[in-house]
Design an enzyme around this catalytic site. Structure first.
Site, short mmCIF file in Angstrom:
data_model
loop_
_atom_site.label_atom_id
_atom_site.label_comp_id
_atom_site.label_asym_id
_atom_site.label_seq_id
_atom_site.Cartn_x
_atom_site.Cartn_y
_atom_site.Cartn_z
N TYR A 47 0.83 -1.20 0.00
CA TYR A 47 0.00 0.00 0.00
C TYR A 47 0.87 1.26 0.00
CZ TYR A 47 -3.85 -3.08 1.56
OH TYR A 47 -4.79 -4.08 1.68
N HIS A 105 0.59 -11.54 2.44
CA HIS A 105 -0.44 -10.88 1.63
C HIS A 105 -1.13 -11.83 0.66
CE1 HIS A 105 -1.45 -6.51 0.31
NE2 HIS A 105 -2.51 -7.27 0.32
#
Length: 275
Positions: A47, A105
């Site tokens: 991010y 992730h």
């Protein structure tokens, strides 16, 4: 309302998603969220906003021990040594001495080093660097493999989950293993589902917004949604779901909206940069 994880730690019933909040405006949105009452902040290396998360915590004035921070290991750093280094880099960027929840992730099965990555998180948890550890976008076979090879079960599996993609089987698999299911994109990007007649009808019956109905659906399913909102008004709306209850029939009706084309993203998370 909280969830107790299989490691004994707890998470609040709703968290705050931070993609794509970055920079000064991102810090301001996160500070607002903390002031509205959010205590679980969800970030990731990919991010590119871990620094903003750390700065928001410091600016908010909320004590560090009241804020639970999540970050995530990207697929390109699954080799054991790289995974450990990546976690420490997350700490440096956020200027924190520990991370409350750290996830892989996605399994990146083509490279097939996710067991190494999981062992790295297991070891960092034992060292006290990470409080809780889990995964994201793991299918049942990925979960069973890391559990079998390390003896450690993830506390969390964060997956795409919303009324058009309710993940009935995955939720069942997670629950059977004592894993909490977190929901990314819990509102289906606040798109078509917010105008679905089933959702709008239930919202009208309760005097609530469609967003609140969908988030309440998550709460009653036992999943932990991570809605994203930059404005204070939306942030408060998303948190205001604990003073009404959907009937079992309403929960079932929303779940029944699931459809084969309900997934918003390609099944391979590598296609999407936010992974």
């Amino acid at each position: 309302m909280t969830h107790t994880l299989n490691d004994g730690h707890t998470l609040p019933a709703i968290g705050f998603g931070t993609f794509p909040l970055r920079g000064e405006s991102g810090v301001a949105a996160m500070v607002s969220a903390l002031h509205q009452g959010y205590r679980l902040i969800d970030s990731a290396v990919n991010y590119e906003n871990e620094g903003a998360v750390g700065e928001a915590i410091r600016r908010s004035g909320v004590p560090r021990d009241e804020v639970l921070v999540t970050s995530k290991l990207p697929g390109r750093h699954h080799a054991y040594a790289e995974a450990k280094t990546c976690v420490h880099e997350s700490l440096y960027r956020m200027q924190l001495d520990h991370i409350d929840l750290y996830l892989i992730h996605w399994p990146n099965p083509g490279v097939d080093k996710y067991v190494e990555a999981w062992q790295a998180l297991v070891d960092l948890q034992r060292e006290g660097v990470l409080r809780s550890i889990g995964v994201s976008n793991f299918l049942p076979e990925h979960l069973d493999r890391i559990i079998a090879e390390t003896g450690v079960t993830p506390a969390v599996n964060q997956v795409e989950l919303h009324p058009y993609f309710p993940q009935v089987l995955q939720r069942q698999v997670d629950a059977e293993r004592g894993i909490l299911t977190e929901a990314w994109s819990p509102l289906g990007r606040a798109g078509e589902v917010m105008h679905d007649p089933v959702v709008t009808g239930i919202a009208q019956a309760h005097g609530r917004t469609p967003v609140q109905v969908v988030l309440r659906w998550h709460v009653q399913l036992g999943t932990l949604p991570l809605p994203k909102a930059a404005s204070a008004g939306r942030q408060l709306e998303n948190l205001s779901v604990f003073d009404f209850t959907l009937t079992e029939a309403e929960v079932a009706a929303i779940t029944a909206l699931g459809r084969p084309d309900g997934r918003l993203f390609d099944a391979d998370p590598a296609v999407h940069e936010e992974f």
